[in-house]
Scaffold this active site. Structure first.
Site, PDB file in Angstrom:
ATOM      1  N   HIS A  39      14.634 -32.790 -16.906  1.00 56.45           N
ATOM      2  CA  HIS A  39      14.290 -34.173 -16.544  1.00 56.45           C
ATOM      3  C   HIS A  39      14.985 -35.166 -17.476  1.00 56.45           C
ATOM      4  O   HIS A  39      15.412 -36.238 -17.046  1.00 56.45           O
ATOM      5  CB  HIS A  39      12.777 -34.372 -16.619  1.00 56.45           C
ATOM      6  N   HIS A  48      13.017 -26.730 -18.415  1.00 55.96           N
ATOM      7  CA  HIS A  48      12.732 -27.532 -17.227  1.00 55.96           C
ATOM      8  C   HIS A  48      12.456 -28.980 -17.610  1.00 55.96           C
ATOM      9  O   HIS A  48      12.991 -29.911 -16.973  1.00 55.96           O
ATOM     10  CB  HIS A  48      11.520 -26.962 -16.483  1.00 55.96           C
ATOM     11  N   GLU A  49      11.628 -29.192 -18.625  1.00 56.90           N
ATOM     12  CA  GLU A  49      11.320 -30.563 -19.051  1.00 56.90           C
ATOM     13  C   GLU A  49      12.569 -31.253 -19.598  1.00 56.90           C
ATOM     14  O   GLU A  49      12.760 -32.455 -19.389  1.00 56.90           O
ATOM     15  CB  GLU A  49      10.202 -30.560 -20.101  1.00 56.90           C
TER      16      GLU A  49
END
Length: 230
Positions: A98, A94-95
């Site tokens: 980004h 998920h990070e």
């Protein structure tokens, strides 16, 4: 009324945060079939997307994972960095989602980044006004009319509310990218994919609660202003 709003959304925030921690703890106890750590998954995802100028680092704290677009780092908590489970895979990817957004100039992330200075300024303005109201509310009218103070509060909360709602598509999109990649890359099996999806869903709910709380607070102050005008 504002105290009631704070209590209600404080309880909601606590409940969602507790649920998230419970889910993360549960899924952290189930080993990942591929036996990859969060750090390894993050580095692999970045490489697959051709991102070579982003470092993966380990930071202190629990659920302190975040992507820093300023120094271009994916910062993972120890549990995620070293973890070899579905929860760690979900958070790490998920990070990195980004980082992929940043690399591809995802419009909502750019909009959110542009709003950061205004959001920070709005938070400081609100802190000053609320401190004055708390410790010397009777002095406020001598510096600024009450209706003017309400307008300032409404303006600041409008920016903060917009920021919180712009954050939602940024977070949902990062999770969508993460889940698609870990599935296509074979990082997780079908059962582990479900765990990762569930963990990210509850992480996203924390942002939903913040956005709704900000909106309700904004509407409250707006109703006060309109009531005073009447």
């Amino acid at each position: 009324m504002i105290i009631v709003i704070m209590i209600v959304f404080g309880i909601l925030s606590f409940a969602v945060s507790s649920r998230l921690k419970s889910k993360f703890k549960k899924y952290s106890q189930i080993p990942l079939g591929r036996n990859l750590s969060g750090a390894e998954i993050a580095k692999l995802m970045l490489a697959d997307h051709g991102i070579q100028d982003v470092d993966v680092t380990c930071v202190e704290g629990q659920l302190t994972d975040h992507y820093n677009p300023v120094n271009r780092t994916v910062n993972l908590s120890k549990e995620v960095y070293h973890g070899r489970n579905a929860a760690a895979a979900a958070v790490a990817s998920h990070e990195c989602g980004h980082a992929v957004q940043h690399a591809t100039a995802y419009s909502m992330l750019e909009f959110r980044s542009a709003m950061v200075p205004m959001q920070n300024a709005s938070a400081k303005i609100l802190n000053v006004i609320f401190m004055v109201m708390l410790f010397g509310g009777f002095m406020l009218p001598s510096f600024i009319p009450w209706n003017m103070a309400l307008l300032v509060i409404i303006g600041a909360y409008s920016i903060m509310t917009l920021f919180s709602f712009v954050t939602l598509p940024v977070e949902f999109d990062a999770s969508k990218r993460a889940l698609a990649w870990i599935d296509e890359r074979g990082i997780v099996n079908s059962q582990e994919h479900g765990m990762a999806k569930d963990a990210l869903k509850w992480a996203a709910m924390t942002y939903v609660v913040v956005a709704l709380g900000s909106l309700v607070t904004l509407l409250y102050y707006l109703s006060l202003f309109l009531g005073n005008r009447d």
